[in-house]
Design a protein around this motif. Structure first.
Motif, PDB file in Angstrom:
ATOM      1  N   ARG A  41      23.130   1.120  13.818  1.00 64.28           N
ATOM      2  CA  ARG A  41      24.660   0.821  13.958  1.00 64.28           C
ATOM      3  C   ARG A  41      25.526   2.080  13.545  1.00 64.28           C
ATOM      4  O   ARG A  41      26.286   2.429  14.496  1.00 64.28           O
ATOM      5  N   PRO A  42      25.402   2.357  12.313  1.00 61.77           N
ATOM      6  CA  PRO A  42      26.275   3.369  11.765  1.00 61.77           C
ATOM      7  C   PRO A  42      25.769   4.828  12.279  1.00 61.77           C
ATOM      8  O   PRO A  42      26.428   5.663  12.416  1.00 61.77           O
ATOM      9  N   ALA A  43      24.601   4.811  12.696  1.00 66.48           N
ATOM     10  CA  ALA A  43      23.949   6.177  13.299  1.00 66.48           C
ATOM     11  C   ALA A  43      24.802   6.197  14.545  1.00 66.48           C
ATOM     12  O   ALA A  43      25.130   7.670  15.028  1.00 66.48           O
ATOM     13  N   VAL A  44      24.819   5.475  15.314  1.00 68.38           N
ATOM     14  CA  VAL A  44      25.474   5.594  16.687  1.00 68.38           C
ATOM     15  C   VAL A  44      26.887   5.958  16.591  1.00 68.38           C
ATOM     16  O   VAL A  44      27.631   7.060  17.278  1.00 68.38           O
ATOM     17  N   GLU A  45      27.626   5.303  15.616  1.00 68.00           N
ATOM     18  CA  GLU A  45      29.029   5.462  15.546  1.00 68.00           C
ATOM     19  C   GLU A  45      29.348   7.172  14.866  1.00 68.00           C
ATOM     20  O   GLU A  45      30.191   7.575  15.075  1.00 68.00           O
ATOM     21  N   ARG A  46      28.386   7.332  13.936  1.00 68.42           N
ATOM     22  CA  ARG A  46      28.540   8.795  13.383  1.00 68.42           C
ATOM     23  C   ARG A  46      28.143   9.841  14.322  1.00 68.42           C
ATOM     24  O   ARG A  46      28.684  10.944  14.036  1.00 68.42           O
ATOM     25  N   ALA A  47      27.251   9.559  15.115  1.00 72.36           N
ATOM     26  CA  ALA A  47      26.612  10.695  16.025  1.00 72.36           C
ATOM     27  C   ALA A  47      27.767  10.778  17.234  1.00 72.36           C
ATOM     28  O   ALA A  47      27.825  11.800  17.818  1.00 72.36           O
ATOM     29  N   TRP A  48      28.554   9.699  17.734  1.00 75.73           N
ATOM     30  CA  TRP A  48      29.175   9.854  18.924  1.00 75.73           C
ATOM     31  C   TRP A  48      30.355  10.772  18.782  1.00 75.73           C
ATOM     32  O   TRP A  48      30.494  11.653  19.607  1.00 75.73           O
ATOM     33  N   PRO A  49      31.078  10.987  17.590  1.00 74.02           N
ATOM     34  CA  PRO A  49      32.151  12.029  17.603  1.00 74.02           C
ATOM     35  C   PRO A  49      31.533  13.508  17.920  1.00 74.02           C
ATOM     36  O   PRO A  49      32.007  14.316  18.472  1.00 74.02           O
ATOM     37  N   ARG A  50      30.394  13.879  17.134  1.00 75.74           N
ATOM     38  CA  ARG A  50      29.753  15.011  17.358  1.00 75.74           C
ATOM     39  C   ARG A  50      29.264  15.361  18.706  1.00 75.74           C
ATOM     40  O   ARG A  50      29.490  16.250  19.409  1.00 75.74           O
ATOM     41  N   ALA A  51      28.685  14.383  19.322  1.00 79.20           N
ATOM     42  CA  ALA A  51      28.229  14.317  20.697  1.00 79.20           C
ATOM     43  C   ALA A  51      29.234  14.547  21.433  1.00 79.20           C
ATOM     44  O   ALA A  51      29.373  15.289  22.632  1.00 79.20           O
ATOM     45  N   ARG A  52      30.253  13.804  21.472  1.00 78.79           N
ATOM     46  CA  ARG A  52      31.694  13.837  22.242  1.00 78.79           C
ATOM     47  C   ARG A  52      31.894  14.985  22.364  1.00 78.79           C
ATOM     48  O   ARG A  52      32.297  15.752  23.521  1.00 78.79           O
ATOM     49  N   ARG A  53      32.188  15.790  21.274  1.00 74.80           N
ATOM     50  CA  ARG A  53      32.641  17.282  21.329  1.00 74.80           C
ATOM     51  C   ARG A  53      32.005  18.190  22.152  1.00 74.80           C
ATOM     52  O   ARG A  53      32.216  18.915  22.869  1.00 74.80           O
ATOM     53  N   THR A  54      30.700  18.228  21.997  1.00 80.14           N
ATOM     54  CA  THR A  54      29.489  18.960  22.668  1.00 80.14           C
ATOM     55  C   THR A  54      29.621  18.675  24.027  1.00 80.14           C
ATOM     56  O   THR A  54      29.602  19.313  24.979  1.00 80.14           O
ATOM     57  N   ILE A  55      29.659  17.222  24.588  1.00 79.76           N
ATOM     58  CA  ILE A  55      29.548  16.954  25.882  1.00 79.76           C
ATOM     59  C   ILE A  55      30.923  17.516  26.588  1.00 79.76           C
ATOM     60  O   ILE A  55      30.936  17.921  27.746  1.00 79.76           O
ATOM     61  N   LEU A  56      32.329  17.343  25.914  1.00 80.03           N
ATOM     62  CA  LEU A  56      33.402  17.591  26.565  1.00 80.03           C
ATOM     63  C   LEU A  56      33.449  19.255  26.721  1.00 80.03           C
ATOM     64  O   LEU A  56      33.846  19.795  27.755  1.00 80.03           O
ATOM     65  N   VAL A  57      33.022  20.174  25.668  1.00 81.48           N
ATOM     66  CA  VAL A  57      32.806  21.533  25.835  1.00 81.48           C
ATOM     67  C   VAL A  57      32.014  21.928  27.180  1.00 81.48           C
ATOM     68  O   VAL A  57      32.243  22.485  27.839  1.00 81.48           O
ATOM     69  N   SER A  58      30.722  21.254  27.125  1.00 85.74           N
ATOM     70  CA  SER A  58      29.753  21.320  28.001  1.00 85.74           C
ATOM     71  C   SER A  58      30.217  21.335  29.512  1.00 85.74           C
ATOM     72  O   SER A  58      30.218  21.968  30.397  1.00 85.74           O
ATOM     73  N   ASP A  59      30.919  19.958  29.703  1.00 88.73           N
ATOM     74  CA  ASP A  59      31.421  19.571  30.906  1.00 88.73           C
ATOM     75  C   ASP A  59      32.641  20.444  31.348  1.00 88.73           C
ATOM     76  O   ASP A  59      32.820  20.714  32.770  1.00 88.73           O
ATOM     77  N   PHE A  60      33.596  21.058  30.561  1.00 89.35           N
ATOM     78  CA  PHE A  60      34.578  21.732  30.664  1.00 89.35           C
ATOM     79  C   PHE A  60      34.285  23.176  31.273  1.00 89.35           C
ATOM     80  O   PHE A  60      34.835  23.652  32.298  1.00 89.35           O
ATOM     81  N   VAL A  61      33.092  23.691  30.760  1.00 87.57           N
ATOM     82  CA  VAL A  61      32.520  24.958  31.333  1.00 87.57           C
ATOM     83  C   VAL A  61      31.983  24.730  32.577  1.00 87.57           C
ATOM     84  O   VAL A  61      32.194  25.747  33.589  1.00 87.57           O
ATOM     85  N   SER A  62      31.338  23.884  32.856  1.00 85.03           N
ATOM     86  CA  SER A  62      30.875  23.514  34.353  1.00 85.03           C
ATOM     87  C   SER A  62      31.876  23.127  35.384  1.00 85.03           C
ATOM     88  O   SER A  62      31.986  23.663  36.227  1.00 85.03           O
ATOM     89  N   PHE A  63      33.049  22.296  34.839  1.00 87.10           N
ATOM     90  CA  PHE A  63      34.035  22.185  35.698  1.00 87.10           C
ATOM     91  C   PHE A  63      34.984  23.530  35.919  1.00 87.10           C
ATOM     92  O   PHE A  63      35.362  23.756  37.030  1.00 87.10           O
ATOM     93  N   LEU A  64      35.130  24.534  34.757  1.00 85.41           N
ATOM     94  CA  LEU A  64      35.883  25.696  35.142  1.00 85.41           C
ATOM     95  C   LEU A  64      35.160  26.557  36.200  1.00 85.41           C
ATOM     96  O   LEU A  64      35.602  26.932  37.128  1.00 85.41           O
ATOM     97  N   ALA A  65      33.715  26.655  35.896  1.00 83.38           N
ATOM     98  CA  ALA A  65      33.031  27.273  36.932  1.00 83.38           C
ATOM     99  C   ALA A  65      33.100  26.905  38.235  1.00 83.38           C
ATOM    100  O   ALA A  65      33.216  27.488  39.304  1.00 83.38           O
ATOM    101  N   ALA A  66      33.268  25.594  38.355  1.00 81.14           N
ATOM    102  CA  ALA A  66      33.371  25.017  39.606  1.00 81.14           C
ATOM    103  C   ALA A  66      34.673  25.195  40.408  1.00 81.14           C
ATOM    104  O   ALA A  66      34.837  25.404  41.565  1.00 81.14           O
ATOM    105  N   ALA A  67      35.717  24.965  39.627  1.00 86.58           N
ATOM    106  CA  ALA A  67      37.089  25.364  39.976  1.00 86.58           C
ATOM    107  C   ALA A  67      36.966  26.874  40.337  1.00 86.58           C
ATOM    108  O   ALA A  67      37.829  26.944  41.471  1.00 86.58           O
TER     109      ALA A  67
END
Length: 588
Positions: free
Chosen positions: A482-508
């Motif tokens: 349970r604490p592992a999920v909550e501690r992992a989420w902020p770092r994973a969230r940043r990585t996911i947003l950056v990756s998806d932003f690059v993909s969306f920018l390329a598509a746009a």
């Protein structure tokens, strides 16, 4: 109670069910919208459903005329022209600097639409000076000589407001000799009074007027020779008839009559341009029983021009009481006039059927283009070939999805259930949105778009992998789930947003700089990238939070994918007091 640390959300931890409920409600609403609208499958592009693709290339005497403004105007008019045929799903768009692509889906009279789109020159109203069936023997220059076949549209042109003109039972066009036609065409006043006797008319037309110059005689002889030699039955001659003629010139043209025969014309200078027509409509006359007719409304300037020319034509005998509607050098209609039409509107009636009336109204409404175009290529895709391509694309997608699922199951075990559920939610959202975008913005799922959806499977799975690996890293450091999920989420969230932003920018960028089918790939890639963020935030993370409370995952079952032993977890490091360093190095 201590406040949650920065980067964590107490509500997200304690109430993940709200996020799950929200995304499930969205799926239910979109699905309900599909069935309510009657659209349960995505609209397919012509490469999958079949249809016709036409490529038109702009041409102009002045290269500077081929610019973005004129091209966009041409696209708008072509789009309205095709839609005027009832083709609401046709696509008209520019490609590069001088090409226009017209995609016409199956279920449409593609040949009719092709004629409407490919006919792209300017529209003019010209007085008819002479006409006869092409290839027929020339008749003697007497008013009684007539042709038994004539155009359907030659019944009458009447003032819409007054409708005082009467229609003759069977229209006929006077077959005049070439010499008379050419000489009359070059007179200063090409519309002599109808009261002139037949003999006087023939005499005047057989010899030049006293004021005619030798240049006019030479021009008359040249036009006479061209008219005599013109055979509208031959495509090459039809294309060259009137080629290069200016609106102020007397010219030759071709058209067809009701019997399907080619008719040739001598036409006077243009009196009214297509831009002077404000609106034209095909209507069915139920009161007089005249059947289908075409009504026209003119602009203020066009009303004056039309009143002037119809006033002159009404005084003449056939065929010089007719005006020809000329588009791309071809006569599409030649109605005759019995009175001056001064009301700013008029109607053309005759033995029209519904298709002919709508075609003529469409030409009158959207006939004037800022550029001329030539047909560069026409590609026809059958529905069978499109079905094969769709089948192959679906098989490729299924294989790609199966490989991803196999990898997730083998590597992540129990966590793969979360990933598969997230993929299903993403697929449901993508399918529903694509289906609803068909009737709303005319989005069509073509083969490149299917490829974009297949690529999106990998992008979506990558987001899950980033989150899962962050959780496993936390467990390796000795934390419980349970604490592992909550501690992992902020770092994973940043990585996911950056990756998806690059993909969306390329598509746009790809969507903006490309045209045609490639835009389908870019649009689908951008859409699925945005949905990936929605699914990860509103479904994957809340579901992971809920399952982290279950004993199967929390205790690190060997099939959960979170077994600390398999992950090589180390117990938490504990601080110990270091012994003091010995004073004498030898003692160490």
């Amino acid at each position: 109670m201590a406040a949650p640390k920065k980067g964590r959300s107490a509500s997200a931890q304690s109430r993940p069910g709200r996020s799950l409920a929200l995304i499930l409600i969205a799926i239910a609403a979109l699905t309900g919208g599909m069935f309510a609208s009657g659209n349960t499958t995505p609209r397919l592009g012509i490469d999958l459903a079949g249809g016709t693709s036409i490529t038109l290339e702009a041409k102009s005497g002045q290269e500077s005329a081929i610019n973005k403004t004129n091209m966009n105007t041409a696209v708008d008019i072509m789009n309205r022209r095709v839609n005027g045929l009832g083709v609401s799903e046709a696509e008209v768009q520019t490609q590069g600097d001088r090409n226009i692509i017209v995609n016409i889906p199956k279920g449409t009279n593609s040949e009719q639409a092709r004629k409407q789109v490919g006919t792209t020159a300017k529209l003019y109203f010209r007085p008819v000076l002479a006409t006869e069936v092409s290839g027929a023997a020339a008749a003697s220059p007497t008013p009684s000589a007539s042709s038994s076949s004539s155009k359907k549209a030659t019944d009458k042109a009447t003032d819409k407001a007054t409708e005082k003109a009467t229609s003759s039972g069977t229209p006929s066009a006077t077959a005049t000799s070439q010499g008379r036609a050419v000489t009359d065409a070059l007179k200063d006043d090409p519309t002599p009074p109808a009261s002139s006797s037949a003999s006087a008319s023939a005499k005047a037309s057989s010899s030049p007027s006293p004021s005619a110059s030798s240049g006019a005689e030479a021009e008359a002889a040249k036009l006479q020779a061209a008219y005599t030699a013109l055979d509208c039955r031959k495509e090459g001659q039809r294309a060259k008839a009137g080629e290069g003629a200016k609106p102020t010139d007397t010219t030759l043209a071709c058209g067809t009559n009701s019997g399907g025969q080619w008719q040739k014309y001598v036409l006077g200078p243009a009196e009214v341009a297509g831009t002077d027509v404000k609106k034209a409509s095909a209507v069915y006359d139920t009161q007089s029983g005249a059947g289908w007719k075409v009504t026209m409304d003119f602009t203020s300037g066009g009303s004056k021009k039309f009143a002037s020319i119809t006033g002159k034509l009404a005084k003449n005998q056939e065929p010089q009481n007719q005006f020809a509607i000329v588009l791309d050098g071809s006569v599409v209609s030649d109605p005759r006039v019995s009175e001056a039409l001064t009301g700013g509107n008029a109607e053309i009636s005759g033995s029209f059927d519904q298709t002919e009336a709508k075609d003529l109204a469409n030409v009158l409404s959207y006939g004037a283009l800022p550029l001329s175009f030539r047909e560069q290529s026409v590609t026809t895709v059958t529905a069978a070939l499109g079905g094969e391509q769709l089948h192959a694309g679906l098989i490729a997608g299924a294989i790609g999805l199966a490989l991803v699922v196999i990898y997730l199951v083998l590597y992540y075990r129990g966590l793969s259930l979360i990933a598969i559920a997230s993929l299903l939610v993403s697929a449901a959202l993508t399918y529903a949105i694509m289906t609803l975008l068909g009737p709303t913005i005319h989005f069509a799922l073509n083969l490149p778009a299917v490829c974009g959806a297949i690529v999106a499977i990998g992008i979506t799975a990558d987001s899950f992998i980033v989150f899962f690996e962050r959780i496993r890293d936390e467990i390796r450091e000795g934390r419980t789930l349970r604490p592992a999920v909550e501690r992992a989420w902020p770092r994973a969230r940043r990585t996911i947003l950056v990756s998806d932003f690059v993909s969306f920018l390329a598509a746009a960028v790809l969507f903006i700089v490309t045209v045609g089918k490639v835009q389908g790939f870019a649009f689908t890639l951008g859409l699925t990238t945005v949905l990936d963020v929605v699914v990860v935030f509103l479904f994957t993370k809340p579901l992971m939070t809920i399952l982290a409370r279950k004993q199967f995952f929390a205790n690190g079952h060997s099939w959960s994918g979170l077994d600390p032993k398999r992950l090589g977890a180390q117990p938490p490091l504990r601080r110990t007091r270091r012994p003091s360093a010995p004073a004498d190095p030898k003692e160490a």
